[in-house]
Design a protein around this motif. Sequence first.
Motif, mmCIF file in Angstrom:
data_model
loop_
_atom_site.group_PDB
_atom_site.id
_atom_site.type_symbol
_atom_site.label_atom_id
_atom_site.label_comp_id
_atom_site.label_asym_id
_atom_site.label_seq_id
_atom_site.Cartn_x
_atom_site.Cartn_y
_atom_site.Cartn_z
ATOM 1 N N ASN A 231 -2.278 -4.648 3.003
ATOM 2 C CA ASN A 231 -2.838 -3.589 2.166
ATOM 3 C C ASN A 231 -4.360 -3.709 2.069
ATOM 4 O O ASN A 231 -5.087 -2.718 2.150
ATOM 5 C CB ASN A 231 -2.222 -3.635 0.764
ATOM 6 N N ARG B 11 -6.030 -2.794 5.468
ATOM 7 C CA ARG B 11 -6.084 -1.343 5.669
ATOM 8 C C ARG B 11 -7.166 -0.718 4.794
ATOM 9 O O ARG B 11 -7.881 0.197 5.236
ATOM 10 C CB ARG B 11 -4.725 -0.728 5.343
ATOM 11 N N CYS C 137 -1.706 -7.257 -7.494
ATOM 12 C CA CYS C 137 -1.587 -5.800 -7.344
ATOM 13 C C CYS C 137 -2.642 -5.075 -8.163
ATOM 14 O O CYS C 137 -3.270 -4.118 -7.691
ATOM 15 C CB CYS C 137 -0.200 -5.342 -7.793
ATOM 16 N N THR D 128 -6.034 -5.390 -6.571
ATOM 17 C CA THR D 128 -6.141 -4.472 -5.436
ATOM 18 C C THR D 128 -6.437 -3.063 -5.927
ATOM 19 O O THR D 128 -7.239 -2.330 -5.333
ATOM 20 C CB THR D 128 -4.846 -4.475 -4.611
ATOM 21 N N GLY E 59 -3.329 5.162 -1.677
ATOM 22 C CA GLY E 59 -3.347 3.720 -1.890
ATOM 23 C C GLY E 59 -3.143 3.348 -3.347
ATOM 24 O O GLY E 59 -2.487 2.342 -3.658
ATOM 25 N N VAL F 200 0.397 3.242 -3.982
ATOM 26 C CA VAL F 200 0.995 2.006 -3.470
ATOM 27 C C VAL F 200 0.797 0.866 -4.463
ATOM 28 O O VAL F 200 1.745 0.140 -4.806
ATOM 29 C CB VAL F 200 0.378 1.626 -2.109
ATOM 30 N N ASP F 201 -0.442 0.695 -4.930
ATOM 31 C CA ASP F 201 -0.751 -0.396 -5.862
ATOM 32 C C ASP F 201 0.061 -0.278 -7.152
ATOM 33 O O ASP F 201 0.615 -1.265 -7.649
ATOM 34 C CB ASP F 201 -2.243 -0.405 -6.195
ATOM 35 N N SER G 19 -1.490 5.648 3.185
ATOM 36 C CA SER G 19 -2.514 4.855 2.490
ATOM 37 C C SER G 19 -3.350 4.077 3.481
ATOM 38 O O SER G 19 -2.905 3.746 4.571
ATOM 39 C CB SER G 19 -1.850 3.886 1.508
#
Length: 224
Positions: free
Chosen positions: A84, A87, A142, A145, A169, A172-173, A223
């Motif tokens: 993650n 990316r 997390c 991020t 993204g 996602v987090d 993401s």
Amino acid sequence: MSEEVAGEHTPDGISDRLFSAERAKAFIDAVVAIAMTLLILPLMDAATSDVAVEKGAAWWFDHHGSQLLSFVLSFVIIAMFWLNHHRLFASVKLVSTGLLWLNIAWLLSIVWLPVATALSGAMKDTDTFVKAVYIGSMIVTCLLTLLLRLYLRAHTSFHGITDVHLRSGIAVDLSMALLFAVALVVAVLFPLLSYWPLFVMLLTGPLQSLLGRMLGVPKASKSR
């Protein structure tokens, strides 16, 4: 950490130095690789102990199943965190002092995971405090991020990531943090399940899609 490139002014008028992101990326990759390698050390010590040599390999696997499970889980989870981050930073060209410190905080959470993994493998499955430490550490990663992503969203000159990809993204987090929190609650309430509740992370994709729609992310976006 790298050659100074430029400077920008923060809202309070203080100049914030900017640096090329390449050395920062290399440093982050190296630290993550070391952290992943450290995960194996408790198993190496256990495998070469006098008791293990005397009892044999079958006994060792039988008595260190919890350590093996926590090792594999942590290895996969750190790899997922790194992927993650990789990316996210693939299109980052510049980093500020503030962004560097956020990355250092993120790295601290990653480097701590081998310790949390060793604790989880050594303690009894009914030890709820060590589960809180282990899974709670992942929630912290997390959230860090997420902070990195929000920082980059507020500093568009540092990178070439579109706002749509940043919002994807963020989904996602948030989905990972929420699912780790669910796993933590289940693991604490039902200690005999050991760390199997962490497999709830397989629902990250569907939850990401749901949160992405709430954040206005088109279905075709991925993401970064």
